[in-house]
Design a protein around this motif. Structure first.
Motif, PDB file in Angstrom:
ATOM      1  N   MET A 125      -0.268   2.500  -5.482  1.00 23.35           N
ATOM      2  CA  MET A 125       0.615   1.614  -4.755  1.00 23.35           C
ATOM      3  C   MET A 125       1.490   0.830  -5.742  1.00 23.35           C
ATOM      4  SD  MET A 125      -0.424  -1.766  -2.617  1.00 23.35           S
ATOM      5  CE  MET A 125      -0.326  -2.972  -3.927  1.00 23.35           C
ATOM      6  N   THR A 126       2.775   0.918  -5.588  1.00 21.94           N
ATOM      7  CA  THR A 126       3.716   0.151  -6.399  1.00 21.94           C
ATOM      8  C   THR A 126       4.659  -0.573  -5.461  1.00 21.94           C
ATOM      9  OG1 THR A 126       3.602   1.698  -8.242  1.00 21.94           O
ATOM     10  CG2 THR A 126       5.529   0.281  -8.141  1.00 21.94           C
ATOM     11  N   ARG A 127       4.813  -1.876  -5.675  1.00 23.20           N
ATOM     12  CA  ARG A 127       5.746  -2.678  -4.878  1.00 23.20           C
ATOM     13  C   ARG A 127       6.763  -3.294  -5.826  1.00 23.20           C
ATOM     14  NH1 ARG A 127       3.713  -5.952  -0.336  1.00 23.20           N
ATOM     15  NH2 ARG A 127       5.943  -6.174  -0.076  1.00 23.20           N
ATOM     16  N   GLU A 128       8.033  -3.231  -5.437  1.00 23.95           N
ATOM     17  CA  GLU A 128       9.110  -3.818  -6.239  1.00 23.95           C
ATOM     18  C   GLU A 128       9.715  -4.984  -5.477  1.00 23.95           C
ATOM     19  OE1 GLU A 128      11.917  -0.854  -7.439  1.00 23.95           O
ATOM     20  OE2 GLU A 128      10.361   0.424  -8.295  1.00 23.95           O
ATOM     21  N   PHE A 129       9.997  -6.057  -6.192  1.00 26.62           N
ATOM     22  CA  PHE A 129      10.571  -7.265  -5.614  1.00 26.62           C
ATOM     23  C   PHE A 129      11.851  -7.616  -6.360  1.00 26.62           C
ATOM     24  CE2 PHE A 129       6.083  -7.205  -4.854  1.00 26.62           C
ATOM     25  CZ  PHE A 129       5.972  -7.581  -3.527  1.00 26.62           C
ATOM     26  N   GLU A 130      12.924  -7.742  -5.626  1.00 28.74           N
ATOM     27  CA  GLU A 130      14.217  -8.081  -6.212  1.00 28.74           C
ATOM     28  C   GLU A 130      14.349  -9.591  -6.363  1.00 28.74           C
ATOM     29  OE1 GLU A 130      17.314  -6.424  -3.825  1.00 28.74           O
ATOM     30  OE2 GLU A 130      16.602  -4.377  -4.097  1.00 28.74           O
ATOM     31  N   PHE A 131      15.081  -9.994  -7.378  1.00 36.09           N
ATOM     32  CA  PHE A 131      15.414 -11.398  -7.539  1.00 36.09           C
ATOM     33  C   PHE A 131      16.513 -11.766  -6.548  1.00 36.09           C
ATOM     34  CE2 PHE A 131      13.022 -11.012 -11.363  1.00 36.09           C
ATOM     35  CZ  PHE A 131      12.666 -12.302 -11.736  1.00 36.09           C
ATOM     36  N   ALA A 132      16.481 -12.986  -6.043  1.00 34.41           N
ATOM     37  CA  ALA A 132      17.502 -13.491  -5.118  1.00 34.41           C
ATOM     38  C   ALA A 132      18.553 -14.223  -5.949  1.00 34.41           C
ATOM     39  CB  ALA A 132      16.874 -14.433  -4.096  1.00 34.41           C
ATOM     40  N   PHE A 133      19.728 -13.627  -6.091  1.00 32.18           N
ATOM     41  CA  PHE A 133      20.789 -14.206  -6.912  1.00 32.18           C
ATOM     42  C   PHE A 133      21.669 -15.141  -6.086  1.00 32.18           C
ATOM     43  CE2 PHE A 133      19.556 -10.950  -9.824  1.00 32.18           C
ATOM     44  CZ  PHE A 133      19.998 -11.347 -11.065  1.00 32.18           C
ATOM     45  N   GLU A 134      21.708 -16.381  -6.476  1.00 34.34           N
ATOM     46  CA  GLU A 134      22.631 -17.368  -5.911  1.00 34.34           C
ATOM     47  C   GLU A 134      23.957 -17.217  -6.662  1.00 34.34           C
ATOM     48  OE1 GLU A 134      22.762 -22.216  -5.844  1.00 34.34           O
ATOM     49  OE2 GLU A 134      20.811 -21.239  -5.713  1.00 34.34           O
ATOM     50  N   VAL A 171       7.330  -8.075 -15.057  1.00 35.63           N
ATOM     51  CA  VAL A 171       8.569  -8.810 -14.784  1.00 35.63           C
ATOM     52  C   VAL A 171       9.615  -8.319 -15.762  1.00 35.63           C
ATOM     53  CG1 VAL A 171       9.705 -11.062 -14.678  1.00 35.63           C
ATOM     54  CG2 VAL A 171       7.299 -10.849 -13.991  1.00 35.63           C
ATOM     55  N   ARG A 172      10.748  -7.893 -15.226  1.00 31.57           N
ATOM     56  CA  ARG A 172      11.889  -7.498 -16.057  1.00 31.57           C
ATOM     57  C   ARG A 172      13.011  -8.467 -15.730  1.00 31.57           C
ATOM     58  NH1 ARG A 172      15.811  -2.367 -15.374  1.00 31.57           N
ATOM     59  NH2 ARG A 172      17.019  -2.699 -17.270  1.00 31.57           N
ATOM     60  N   PHE A 173      13.570  -9.102 -16.756  1.00 32.65           N
ATOM     61  CA  PHE A 173      14.630 -10.097 -16.582  1.00 32.65           C
ATOM     62  C   PHE A 173      15.638  -9.887 -17.698  1.00 32.65           C
ATOM     63  CE2 PHE A 173      16.184 -14.573 -16.267  1.00 32.65           C
ATOM     64  CZ  PHE A 173      16.389 -14.615 -14.899  1.00 32.65           C
ATOM     65  N   GLY A 174      16.570  -8.948 -17.463  1.00 31.34           N
ATOM     66  CA  GLY A 174      17.481  -8.563 -18.537  1.00 31.34           C
ATOM     67  C   GLY A 174      16.660  -7.978 -19.672  1.00 31.34           C
ATOM     68  N   PRO A 175      16.832  -8.463 -20.898  1.00 31.48           N
ATOM     69  CA  PRO A 175      16.073  -7.911 -22.025  1.00 31.48           C
ATOM     70  C   PRO A 175      14.643  -8.455 -22.154  1.00 31.48           C
ATOM     71  CG  PRO A 175      17.613  -9.556 -22.816  1.00 31.48           C
ATOM     72  CD  PRO A 175      17.885  -9.381 -21.334  1.00 31.48           C
ATOM     73  N   TRP A 176      14.263  -9.434 -21.340  1.00 29.69           N
ATOM     74  CA  TRP A 176      12.938 -10.035 -21.431  1.00 29.69           C
ATOM     75  C   TRP A 176      11.953  -9.328 -20.516  1.00 29.69           C
ATOM     76  CZ3 TRP A 176      17.446 -12.867 -21.431  1.00 29.69           C
ATOM     77  CH2 TRP A 176      17.701 -13.594 -22.600  1.00 29.69           C
ATOM     78  N   THR A 206      21.192  -8.983 -14.407  1.00 30.57           N
ATOM     79  CA  THR A 206      21.925  -8.607 -13.197  1.00 30.57           C
ATOM     80  C   THR A 206      20.896  -8.135 -12.164  1.00 30.57           C
ATOM     81  OG1 THR A 206      22.134  -6.265 -13.757  1.00 30.57           O
ATOM     82  CG2 THR A 206      23.840  -7.753 -14.645  1.00 30.57           C
ATOM     83  N   PRO A 207      21.309  -7.927 -10.925  1.00 30.71           N
ATOM     84  CA  PRO A 207      20.354  -7.374  -9.958  1.00 30.71           C
ATOM     85  C   PRO A 207      19.757  -6.038 -10.406  1.00 30.71           C
ATOM     86  CG  PRO A 207      22.209  -8.321  -8.799  1.00 30.71           C
ATOM     87  CD  PRO A 207      22.556  -8.356 -10.271  1.00 30.71           C
ATOM     88  N   ALA A 208      20.474  -5.270 -11.195  1.00 31.63           N
ATOM     89  CA  ALA A 208      19.963  -3.980 -11.684  1.00 31.63           C
ATOM     90  C   ALA A 208      18.973  -4.125 -12.840  1.00 31.63           C
ATOM     91  CB  ALA A 208      21.122  -3.086 -12.110  1.00 31.63           C
ATOM     92  N   THR A 209      18.983  -5.271 -13.528  1.00 29.38           N
ATOM     93  CA  THR A 209      18.112  -5.451 -14.694  1.00 29.38           C
ATOM     94  C   THR A 209      17.050  -6.521 -14.485  1.00 29.38           C
ATOM     95  OG1 THR A 209      19.532  -7.083 -15.766  1.00 29.38           O
ATOM     96  CG2 THR A 209      19.969  -4.750 -16.259  1.00 29.38           C
ATOM     97  N   ARG A 265      25.079 -16.177 -11.095  1.00 28.87           N
ATOM     98  CA  ARG A 265      25.441 -14.826 -11.543  1.00 28.87           C
ATOM     99  C   ARG A 265      26.134 -14.796 -12.911  1.00 28.87           C
ATOM    100  NH1 ARG A 265      24.953 -10.514  -8.004  1.00 28.87           N
ATOM    101  NH2 ARG A 265      24.220 -11.129  -5.959  1.00 28.87           N
ATOM    102  N   LEU A 266      27.105 -15.654 -13.139  1.00 32.75           N
ATOM    103  CA  LEU A 266      27.833 -15.633 -14.407  1.00 32.75           C
ATOM    104  C   LEU A 266      26.956 -16.042 -15.596  1.00 32.75           C
ATOM    105  CD1 LEU A 266      30.489 -14.917 -15.708  1.00 32.75           C
ATOM    106  CD2 LEU A 266      31.267 -17.259 -15.278  1.00 32.75           C
ATOM    107  N   PRO A 267      26.207 -17.153 -15.506  1.00 39.21           N
ATOM    108  CA  PRO A 267      25.317 -17.469 -16.635  1.00 39.21           C
ATOM    109  C   PRO A 267      24.288 -16.369 -16.887  1.00 39.21           C
ATOM    110  CG  PRO A 267      25.519 -19.366 -15.184  1.00 39.21           C
ATOM    111  CD  PRO A 267      26.188 -18.214 -14.497  1.00 39.21           C
ATOM    112  N   ALA A 268      23.793 -15.730 -15.831  1.00 42.24           N
ATOM    113  CA  ALA A 268      22.822 -14.646 -16.001  1.00 42.24           C
ATOM    114  C   ALA A 268      23.469 -13.442 -16.670  1.00 42.24           C
ATOM    115  CB  ALA A 268      22.238 -14.257 -14.644  1.00 42.24           C
ATOM    116  N   LEU A 269      24.670 -13.096 -16.228  1.00 42.13           N
ATOM    117  CA  LEU A 269      25.382 -11.937 -16.777  1.00 42.13           C
ATOM    118  C   LEU A 269      25.600 -12.073 -18.276  1.00 42.13           C
ATOM    119  CD1 LEU A 269      26.798  -9.262 -16.244  1.00 42.13           C
ATOM    120  CD2 LEU A 269      28.875 -10.566 -15.721  1.00 42.13           C
ATOM    121  N   ALA A 270      25.841 -13.279 -18.747  1.00 39.10           N
ATOM    122  CA  ALA A 270      26.048 -13.514 -20.180  1.00 39.10           C
ATOM    123  C   ALA A 270      24.829 -13.098 -21.012  1.00 39.10           C
ATOM    124  CB  ALA A 270      26.371 -14.987 -20.429  1.00 39.10           C
TER     125      ALA A 270
END
Length: 127
Positions: free
Chosen positions: A1-10, A38-43, A23-26, A14-19
């Motif tokens: 069983m694998t469950r994936e949960f997306e982050f809710a982007f306000e 947990v995957r959060f960009g490169p972290w 992104t929603p894809a990462t 978005r711009l500070p995160a993109l820097a």
């Protein structure tokens, strides 16, 4: 069983995160039969499900303390992966985990993630 949960982007996050490559894809949280990832960009944060001590939905994050890269709490060494100011899930660990620095010296007793469905993530972590 694998469950994936997306982050809710306000929108304003978005711009500070993109820097920082977030992104929603990462950015996502994955719960497998044995692990929390947990995957959060490169972290990355990775730990056994048996290491999850408990969870609590939390709300009302300050933009300047949460926008952009993961944030470290100097009070308790917890880490926050935030993409909105509304709500998220604080996950407490039995043994602290590493997440925001590559050497793994800094360990976190808890992590907050602002996924779209914190209650469903909490339920998945209780299984």
């Amino acid at each position: 069983m694998t469950r994936e949960f997306e982050f809710a982007f306000e929108g304003r996050y978005r711009l500070p995160a993109l820097a920082f490559g977030i992104t929603p894809a990462t950015a996502q949280v994955v719960v497998t039969a044995h692990e929390l990832l947990v995957r959060f960009g490169p972290w990355r944060l990775r730990t056994a499900l048996a290491n999850v001590a408990g969870t609590e939905v939390s709300t009302g994050y300050a933009f300047h303390r949460t926008a952009g890269p993961p944030h470290l709490s100097f009070t308790d060494r917890g880490v926050t992966f935030a993409t909105n100011s509304r709500q998220g899930l604080c996950i407490e660990f039995v043994e602290p985990v590493h997440a925001i620095e590559p050497a793994g010296v800094l360990r976190h007793p808890a992590a907050t993630v602002t996924v779209a469905d914190p209650e469903a993530l909490a339920a998945a972590l209780r299984l």
